[in-house]
Design an enzyme around this catalytic site. Sequence first.
Site, PDB file in Angstrom:
ATOM      1  N   ARG A 171      -0.031   5.247  -8.956  1.00  0.00           N
ATOM      2  CA  ARG A 171      -0.796   4.837 -10.130  1.00  0.00           C
ATOM      3  C   ARG A 171      -0.068   3.731 -10.865  1.00  0.00           C
ATOM      4  O   ARG A 171       1.165   3.697 -10.887  1.00  0.00           O
ATOM      5  CB  ARG A 171      -0.930   6.004 -11.119  1.00  0.00           C
ATOM      6  N   SER A 223       9.259   9.855  -7.688  1.00  0.00           N
ATOM      7  CA  SER A 223       9.374  11.320  -7.624  1.00  0.00           C
ATOM      8  C   SER A 223      10.056  11.816  -6.356  1.00  0.00           C
ATOM      9  O   SER A 223       9.458  12.524  -5.531  1.00  0.00           O
ATOM     10  CB  SER A 223       7.988  11.931  -7.774  1.00  0.00           C
ATOM     11  N   ASP A 283       9.096  12.467 -11.873  1.00  0.00           N
ATOM     12  CA  ASP A 283       7.804  12.863 -12.471  1.00  0.00           C
ATOM     13  C   ASP A 283       7.943  14.037 -13.442  1.00  0.00           C
ATOM     14  O   ASP A 283       7.239  14.123 -14.452  1.00  0.00           O
ATOM     15  CB  ASP A 283       6.734  13.148 -11.405  1.00  0.00           C
TER      16      ASP A 283
END
Length: 496
Positions: free
Chosen positions: A108, A169, A222
Amino acid sequence: MGRVGLGVAAGCAAATCAIAAALVARRASARARWRRAVALLRDFEEGCATPPARLRQVVDAMVVEMHAGLASDGGSKLKMLLTFVDALPTGNEEGIYYAIDLGGTVFRVLRVEVGAGSVVTCRKVELPIPEELTKGTIEELFSFVAIALKDFVEKDGKDEQRVLGFTFSFPVRQTSVSSGSLIRWTKGFSIENAVGKDVAQCLNEALARSGLNIRVTALVNDTVGTLALGHYHDEDTVAAVIIGAGTNACYIERTDAIIKCQGLLTNSGGMVVNMEWGNFWSSHLPRTPYDISLDDETQNRNDQGFEKMISGIYLGEIARLVLHRMALESDVFGDTADNLSTPFTLSTPLLAAIREDDSPDLSEVRRILQEHLKIPDIPLKTRRLVVKVCDIVTRRAARLAAAGIVGILKKLGRDGSGVASSGRTRGQPRRTVVAIEGGMYQGYPVFREYLDEALVEIMGEEVAQTVALRVTQDGSGVGAALLAAVHSSNRQQGSI
Ligand code: BGC
């Protein structure tokens, strides 16, 4: 009746007896095969059992490993990584910040505008990562990311001062809040030339190559982004957990408890620690032969043991391994054993749909088995067996995740046992918030119910009432943008 007649009658009787005997034998063998399938199910259920006593052992093992991981690098499979995040957003942040959120098959790009204590606007795009980029070179992956960011940012037109939070992440050994080297890949990524490299620097180079004037201000996991957003909304948030494709947790630790970094000073006296709990291991974890087979199939054998029992990439596969063995040893799926032999054909979303089918004839289960596993119509009782397998896998995963959460609370002295693991006695349990994200918790109600139920079983009703699991939305990305705000040059005092 003549001799011929007698002969025919005797022959018929013999044939009838033979057919009857054959039928009886067939039924007996069908019953034996069914019993075998049920026995395999029972064994699996026993192997996955997580009674409260065992969960408490897992809680204690988690606390022990947290201490060991904080005492020295390599002291535990729990890495307990420093994040250099010593200040979390408070609500005083203002301005426009960008974030990249990379950690799975979709990534994203976000533009977050904050002011007056809230997120004013959040624009984002989601892009799937082509599979080949997860196995190529880091330059290829990051060029793809940089170009996507460039397209996104240039839509804004104005050449405003830009600050970037980068959520990456995977396990990273950080050297500052904006730099750190990749320890190893998880979740099926395997870009060899990235291991050991500073991923923020690699991204900065890709951004420079693309001609975009922006650099990484905050490099975060994350879980850390999720904690930042959780804390932004509610100051009682002390930890964050992700249960999605992978799983992990982070929490706020006192710097003096981080023994492996003696003399570490922060203004707040605390620092967020990225536990990388996916790699937690303890002999108390209920491990079955199917978990061992699963581990053998993965690129990171002997690592991420906790993750492989809990998170989305793996749960469907564990169920498939059980069903395949049943197919081979019991014939309950007819001649379709081969269709169950391909790894990862039963995804976790399918496992969830099977478990959540509440139609009286399990028609959704029938459809999934037919369409996705090419198993033609099987009797209702066999479909029930399939549901049960998916239930056992789900329940164990959710309950172990709950034990992990209580482990963190116990380390912090917030599990109601009255004693912090530092040995200090605490008074009444304070309100505690754990930010949580990820498809397993957000998108799979049965998983969520099992997890919540286990929290109560481990801590007791009264204490569990003081603990809130709060789902954040896009915390991994929005939280990274907020951390970029906190740690940018126009830095405002954050809090912990
Ligand atoms: C990674 C963690 C990450 C988690 C959830 C794990 O596989 O090692 O860094 O936080 O997945 O995305």
